[in-house]
Enzyme design. Sequence first.
Site, PDB file in Angstrom:
ATOM      1  N   GLU A   6      48.023  36.487  41.899  1.00 19.63           N
ATOM      2  CA  GLU A   6      47.690  38.097  41.599  1.00 19.63           C
ATOM      3  C   GLU A   6      48.980  38.718  42.023  1.00 19.63           C
ATOM      4  O   GLU A   6      49.454  39.713  41.409  1.00 19.63           O
ATOM      5  CB  GLU A   6      46.719  38.581  42.526  1.00 19.63           C
ATOM      6  CG  GLU A   6      45.786  39.792  41.884  1.00 19.63           C
ATOM      7  CD  GLU A   6      44.475  39.841  42.387  1.00 19.63           C
ATOM      8  OE1 GLU A   6      43.944  39.191  43.166  1.00 19.63           O
ATOM      9  OE2 GLU A   6      43.794  40.891  41.781  1.00 19.63           O
ATOM     10  N   GLU A  33      51.312  38.188  39.181  1.00 19.06           N
ATOM     11  CA  GLU A  33      51.267  38.892  37.945  1.00 19.06           C
ATOM     12  C   GLU A  33      51.347  40.493  38.282  1.00 19.06           C
ATOM     13  O   GLU A  33      51.982  41.127  37.251  1.00 19.06           O
ATOM     14  CB  GLU A  33      49.479  38.889  37.750  1.00 19.06           C
ATOM     15  CG  GLU A  33      49.113  39.549  36.484  1.00 19.06           C
ATOM     16  CD  GLU A  33      47.475  39.498  36.364  1.00 19.06           C
ATOM     17  OE1 GLU A  33      46.840  38.842  37.010  1.00 19.06           O
ATOM     18  OE2 GLU A  33      47.088  40.050  35.314  1.00 19.06           O
ATOM     19  N   CYS A  50      38.539  40.427  41.778  1.00 19.26           N
ATOM     20  CA  CYS A  50      37.717  39.307  42.670  1.00 19.26           C
ATOM     21  C   CYS A  50      36.246  39.853  42.644  1.00 19.26           C
ATOM     22  O   CYS A  50      35.439  39.054  42.851  1.00 19.26           O
ATOM     23  CB  CYS A  50      38.247  39.299  43.917  1.00 19.26           C
ATOM     24  SG  CYS A  50      40.067  39.153  44.298  1.00 19.26           S
ATOM     25  N   SER A 100      43.353  42.571  36.571  1.00 23.15           N
ATOM     26  CA  SER A 100      44.205  41.220  36.611  1.00 23.15           C
ATOM     27  C   SER A 100      43.472  40.350  35.823  1.00 23.15           C
ATOM     28  O   SER A 100      41.971  40.151  35.923  1.00 23.15           O
ATOM     29  CB  SER A 100      44.297  41.013  37.957  1.00 23.15           C
ATOM     30  OG  SER A 100      44.386  39.581  38.314  1.00 23.15           O
ATOM     31  N   LYS A 142      27.667  37.235  41.803  1.00 28.50           N
ATOM     32  CA  LYS A 142      28.518  36.037  41.719  1.00 28.50           C
ATOM     33  C   LYS A 142      27.614  35.007  40.818  1.00 28.50           C
ATOM     34  O   LYS A 142      27.963  34.151  40.238  1.00 28.50           O
ATOM     35  CB  LYS A 142      28.884  35.238  42.933  1.00 28.50           C
ATOM     36  CG  LYS A 142      29.670  36.076  43.757  1.00 28.50           C
ATOM     37  CD  LYS A 142      31.259  35.860  43.374  1.00 28.50           C
ATOM     38  CE  LYS A 142      32.375  36.671  44.087  1.00 28.50           C
ATOM     39  NZ  LYS A 142      33.666  36.589  43.613  1.00 28.50           N
ATOM     40  N   GLU A 196      28.178  35.953  37.719  1.00 25.95           N
ATOM     41  CA  GLU A 196      29.640  35.450  37.206  1.00 25.95           C
ATOM     42  C   GLU A 196      29.566  34.164  36.617  1.00 25.95           C
ATOM     43  O   GLU A 196      30.413  33.858  35.837  1.00 25.95           O
ATOM     44  CB  GLU A 196      30.376  35.918  38.298  1.00 25.95           C
ATOM     45  CG  GLU A 196      31.977  35.710  38.129  1.00 25.95           C
ATOM     46  CD  GLU A 196      32.944  35.625  39.072  1.00 25.95           C
ATOM     47  OE1 GLU A 196      32.439  35.377  40.161  1.00 25.95           O
ATOM     48  OE2 GLU A 196      34.010  35.979  39.090  1.00 25.95           O
ATOM     49  N   GLU A 216      32.894  32.135  29.594  1.00 20.78           N
ATOM     50  CA  GLU A 216      34.334  31.865  29.672  1.00 20.78           C
ATOM     51  C   GLU A 216      34.616  31.236  30.850  1.00 20.78           C
ATOM     52  O   GLU A 216      36.058  30.773  30.946  1.00 20.78           O
ATOM     53  CB  GLU A 216      35.104  33.323  29.242  1.00 20.78           C
ATOM     54  CG  GLU A 216      35.084  34.443  30.201  1.00 20.78           C
ATOM     55  CD  GLU A 216      33.662  35.121  30.027  1.00 20.78           C
ATOM     56  OE1 GLU A 216      32.718  34.883  29.306  1.00 20.78           O
ATOM     57  OE2 GLU A 216      33.783  36.205  30.893  1.00 20.78           O
ATOM     58  N   CYS A 249      32.650  42.829  50.339  1.00 23.95           N
ATOM     59  CA  CYS A 249      31.793  41.727  50.282  1.00 23.95           C
ATOM     60  C   CYS A 249      30.955  41.630  51.654  1.00 23.95           C
ATOM     61  O   CYS A 249      29.872  41.022  51.348  1.00 23.95           O
ATOM     62  CB  CYS A 249      32.490  40.678  50.069  1.00 23.95           C
ATOM     63  SG  CYS A 249      33.627  40.454  48.880  1.00 23.95           S
TER      64      CYS A 249
END
Lengths: 159, 575
Positions: free
Chosen positions: B278, B281, B298, B318, B357, B360, B365, B502
Amino acid sequence: MHEKIFENYQPNDRSSLIPLLQDVQNIYGYLPENALRDISDFVGVPLSRVYGVATFYNQFRLTPLGKNIIRVCRGTACHVKNSANILYALENELKIKAGETTRDKQFTLEVVNCIGACSIAPVILVNEDYHGRITVKDIPKILKKYQTIKKTDKAEVTE
Amino acid sequence: MVQLTINGIKVNAEEGMTILDAAKSVGITIPTLCHMKNLIPTGACRICSVEVEGFKGLTPACAYPVSEGMVVETDSPRVRRARKTIVELLIENHPQDCLICVRNKNCELQDLSERYGVREHRYVGETKSHAIDISSASMERDPAKCILCGRCVRACHEVQKIGAIDFTKRGFASIVTTPYNKGLNVSDCILCGQCILVCPTAALREKSSVKEVAAALYDRKKYCIAQVAPAVRASIGEEYNMPLGTDVTGLIVTGLRRLGFKKVFDTNFAADLTIMEEASELINRIQNGGSLPMFTSCCPGWVRFAEMNYPEILDHISTCKSPHEMEGAVLKTYYARKMGIDPKDIFVVSIMPCTVKKYESARPELKENTLPDVDAVLTTRELVRFFKIAGIDFNDLPESEFDNPLGESTGAAAIFGTSGGVMEAALRTAYWKLTGKDLEKLEFEQIRGMDGVKEATVKINGMEINIAVVNGIGNVKQIIDEVVSGKSKHHFIEVMACPGGCINGGGQPIHQKPEKVMKRIKVLYQIDENAKHRKSYENESVKTLYREFLGEPNSHKAHEILHTEYFDKKKILRN
């Protein structure tokens, strides 16, 4: 079709939610989902809240009305004259519950508290026609009368 | 200051305080259901009813302000009778299946029933019945168990400002649901699970993966690997009556081994890896004119929110996968090859503080050659249940260390679990990347804490980098509007969907006290402070991984394995 109604209101004003819903219902006779979404965007209120308001008030409908509206009186006098059976029979005959519309969009069944015709209880109102002192046995006959109208209508359309 | 009397005790209270808070200040607990701290009271449930001298009816303590000379009885026979009746009425329209309920022994309705000694069914009548919504990969909605307190609605509308669910219909037909009673998966819901944390019953709960994981553990062909998120170690102790803010990393590792996991790795390793990617990036975008500001990726709740509401800013997010997905991806490629295991046999389980999550990990993908990066996600609460099933006495476990090489981590990774942590960790590495030097002061106090939006400017090599940290998805709108209108002055923005990050995720132990969150956050900062290495680039295992496998951050290989893409999902809502 309903986009024009927004011209009369200020955006992001929560107090215009109910008037907007009423305007939309005046156009379509019910509240279509995409109209609710547009109202939600315009008023700046989540769709869930718009839907909550629309389902809270009895004046709003979320499904289109049928061609014929049957109102079953469940007021005190009619209740004494066994209107519960009338309602039950209608629900069975039309295969819908009160508040719903038949699949072919011919009939909407509604319950009302009193239509002020207690002298001829039990009474049902089909569109503008009062049917008083009816029994369960009369129901198919009454429905058939309005069904026939439907068939001729269809014939006219196909011609 | 005003003086009043509560249950014969003289109480000095501040003006404007509610009876509820005044009573609490002298150790009198008035029960509540609809009440939520820091939100305007609704007075909907009436369980907090108290008797005030001179008033005709009972008064809701959560909404009524104190006044001079007020005489309050919070536990008179009349009050008790009223509360008991309320509880009885609620129970009669509630499924009587406590024995098989996921919230058994952790249910506010059950507690109230016990407190007011309900021992018989006095009001037997019609009960509501509703289908359970199992449409989403993360959560289940069981409206039959709903007691209409409205806390989930307020968490969703007023705290998270999403508004996916609301009260609909009225009277007996009232139900908290999505528009048109559709599944959560096709609603505005971002699956953050904040509603689960405030639900007094089991009307809202996570979709459990315990069965699936148990099956994999008993499958001899499977090589089961667990990974643990930073926030879990700071909170799971609460479920075992440990003092708030106990770090139980070592116990979790032992517990997971006893469950049968062949390896137990640390998601913090992948957090360090995320930072390497990150930070590179970000620098790349700043130096080569990429889309700025760049948002962190995240938090899958935030990503889902952006995909559904602001598809126009997706190129600002990102492309890094979230840490546990990176860990999974590395496990199924590098680690599998290194250890000579067929990636098909590896079953990766993430222990997460998060409900999103789960969704996710099911995203199509996030795969390596058709194998999902992560096979199953267990929330903190599910892990507690799993330990219970397996007869693991958590309090008595010995401590043990994570396995290596994917278990090593730095302090920078530990703070990923709290709002501002990802940003702080990234800045430490970005500074080093740009200057070649280590930061002198590692702590960025301006971006710590519970404020909704935290902003700061950091000078690196004469370049000013404007950063923002959004704490809770409810605070993101203003920041996004700036980005959409092109007025944003920021370079890098961290977003975490849950208030506090979180650490207060939707998969964490059920709690009602905001101060719990602060204690948990402290644990993570403590881990960071005590860590031998506190900067992601110092993680030896990460260095090895780059040397042996990935090359360098943002290399072609790294992109293939550690990065992902996002899709416009606005259509889902419009169908």
